[in-house]
Write a protein that holds these residues in place. Sequence first.
Motif, PDB file in Angstrom:
ATOM      1  N   LYS A   1      10.561   7.247   1.737  1.00 10.52           N
ATOM      2  CA  LYS A   1      10.030   6.213   2.636  1.00 10.52           C
ATOM      3  C   LYS A   1       8.775   6.685   3.354  1.00 10.52           C
ATOM      4  O   LYS A   1       7.802   5.953   3.463  1.00 10.52           O
ATOM      5  CB  LYS A   1      11.101   5.821   3.665  1.00 10.52           C
ATOM      6  CG  LYS A   1      11.987   4.682   3.202  1.00 10.52           C
ATOM      7  CD  LYS A   1      11.483   3.345   3.753  1.00 10.52           C
ATOM      8  CE  LYS A   1      11.868   2.185   2.870  1.00 10.52           C
ATOM      9  NZ  LYS A   1      13.302   1.916   2.872  1.00 10.52           N
TER      10      LYS A   1
ATOM     11  N   LEU B   1       5.903   6.837   1.096  1.00 11.44           N
ATOM     12  CA  LEU B   1       5.503   5.491   0.722  1.00 11.44           C
ATOM     13  C   LEU B   1       4.903   4.732   1.898  1.00 11.44           C
ATOM     14  O   LEU B   1       4.184   3.768   1.727  1.00 11.44           O
ATOM     15  CB  LEU B   1       6.717   4.735   0.156  1.00 11.44           C
ATOM     16  CG  LEU B   1       7.277   5.323  -1.132  1.00 11.44           C
ATOM     17  CD1 LEU B   1       8.564   4.632  -1.529  1.00 11.44           C
ATOM     18  CD2 LEU B   1       6.271   5.223  -2.258  1.00 11.44           C
ATOM     19  N   GLU B   2       5.212   5.211   3.100  1.00  9.72           N
ATOM     20  CA  GLU B   2       4.679   4.556   4.279  1.00  9.72           C
ATOM     21  C   GLU B   2       3.155   4.593   4.295  1.00  9.72           C
ATOM     22  O   GLU B   2       2.498   3.684   4.774  1.00  9.72           O
ATOM     23  CB  GLU B   2       5.206   5.226   5.541  1.00  9.72           C
ATOM     24  CG  GLU B   2       5.637   4.219   6.575  1.00  9.72           C
ATOM     25  CD  GLU B   2       6.753   4.783   7.415  1.00  9.72           C
ATOM     26  OE1 GLU B   2       6.471   5.699   8.193  1.00  9.72           O
ATOM     27  OE2 GLU B   2       7.885   4.317   7.279  1.00  9.72           O
TER      28      GLU B   2
ATOM     29  N   GLU C   1       9.908  -3.880  -1.977  1.00  9.75           N
ATOM     30  CA  GLU C   1      10.985  -3.153  -1.303  1.00  9.75           C
ATOM     31  C   GLU C   1      10.488  -2.356  -0.102  1.00  9.75           C
ATOM     32  O   GLU C   1      11.192  -2.196   0.885  1.00  9.75           O
ATOM     33  CB  GLU C   1      11.650  -2.190  -2.285  1.00  9.75           C
ATOM     34  CG  GLU C   1      12.999  -2.664  -2.799  1.00  9.75           C
ATOM     35  CD  GLU C   1      13.431  -1.837  -3.996  1.00  9.75           C
ATOM     36  OE1 GLU C   1      13.899  -0.717  -3.775  1.00  9.75           O
ATOM     37  OE2 GLU C   1      13.277  -2.305  -5.135  1.00  9.75           O
ATOM     38  N   ILE C   2       9.275  -1.806  -0.206  1.00  8.98           N
ATOM     39  CA  ILE C   2       8.782  -0.991   0.903  1.00  8.98           C
ATOM     40  C   ILE C   2       7.910  -1.804   1.866  1.00  8.98           C
ATOM     41  O   ILE C   2       7.305  -1.264   2.776  1.00  8.98           O
ATOM     42  CB  ILE C   2       8.000   0.252   0.410  1.00  8.98           C
ATOM     43  CG1 ILE C   2       6.771  -0.161  -0.420  1.00  8.98           C
ATOM     44  CG2 ILE C   2       8.896   1.166  -0.410  1.00  8.98           C
ATOM     45  CD1 ILE C   2       5.861   1.000  -0.753  1.00  8.98           C
TER      46      ILE C   2
ATOM     47  N   ILE D   1      14.176   6.343  -3.186  1.00  6.37           N
ATOM     48  CA  ILE D   1      13.296   5.419  -2.472  1.00  6.37           C
ATOM     49  C   ILE D   1      13.450   5.653  -0.979  1.00  6.37           C
ATOM     50  O   ILE D   1      12.473   5.749  -0.241  1.00  6.37           O
ATOM     51  CB  ILE D   1      13.606   3.948  -2.825  1.00  6.37           C
ATOM     52  CG1 ILE D   1      13.299   3.708  -4.311  1.00  6.37           C
ATOM     53  CG2 ILE D   1      12.760   3.000  -1.969  1.00  6.37           C
ATOM     54  CD1 ILE D   1      13.328   2.273  -4.727  1.00  6.37           C
TER      55      ILE D   1
END
Length: 356
Positions: free
Chosen positions: A252, A255-256, A288-289, A248
């Motif tokens: 990041k 996922l950003e 979480e993100i 994860i």
Amino acid sequence: NFGKPDYQAHAEEFEMLAKGAGAEVVATVMAKRDKPDAAYFIGSGKLEEAVLLAQSSDVDIILFDQALSPAQQRNLERAFNLRVVDRVALILDIFALRAKSHEGKLQVELAQLQHLMTRLTRMWTHLERQRGGIGMRGPGEAQLEMDKRMIGDKVKVLRERLSKVERQRTTQRRSRARGGTMSVSLVGYTNAGKSTLFNALTRAGAYAADQLFATLDTTTRRIWIEGAGQVVVSDTVGFIRDLPTTLIAAFKATLEETVQADLLLHVIDASSPQRDEQILEVNKVLEEIGAKDIPCILVYNKIDAVGYEPKIERNEEGRIVRVFVSALDRTGLDGLRGAIAEAKEKIGNNVASLKN
Ligand code: GDP
């Protein structure tokens, strides 16, 4: 699987993971315990059964659907006299196999090194203890320090390279935002059909396969949607339960893209018996993100497999919350496009101001 109700489904998913890493599954052993054994994770009876099974079949490797401590892994390797790989290492391995972009490869390498780093110290400590520490302390410590420093240096280089790629990505995103283009990200549990839906929407040939993690890198395409104009659609990495935290962290940046989106399409495999659990897992990662407050449409995909008709569902305020489609048969896509256009209208006024 400890205390988990649908262990059969988890076992099937794990088998798919194993196949994704190129393994051929010879035999599966299920163990149920209230608490994992400190030394071997599984109980002695199960261990004996598994060792016998491994010896009588032509097995090269033992895979565990759980995260093992370095000590457990070592003990198990000795008991089986075979290489033992846990869930974390297996997922990292698959990511390493599948990463295609420069950035994706860097991210996986970083996660693997970090995973290795946590095991290294214990490996050396263990070696020292095993030999009573005598004659091992000096060179052992020096070697450990050297290995740690080397990995540390490598991690630093990777981090720098990644942040450079990240900066480029941010610049690209900004220039898009200035044009007032809406950005839509596909998120969802692995195998929900994100790539297939992405292709159906954009008519591009992104890779779709009945494998976990077919998509590792974000693919982005511009499309035109009636009533919404230019829309940038991104296909992102699939989420899966117990995604290793190192992963994860490493992903990041990827996922950003999700965090920055104006709208999320949460793609759901409507035909999966685990679909509610999968929805929760995805929501957990989104939280979480930091993406849980982004407007989201739930896209129930694979309706062809369960015999549903395409439809749209709204909440009491009249906002579209669910759209039922089949990415494979390309049914319900007009409804989905309409939903995107409607969402743009609702959030449209905020898009420009938020992005500047
Ligand atoms: P991703 O991991 O979410 O990107 O999923 P993929 O797009 O790779 O699809 C996973 C599997 O589901 C593939 O075998 C697809 O052919 C299949 N699939 C995707 N959409 C549909 C659909 O609408 N109906 C059916 N029956 N299968 C689908």
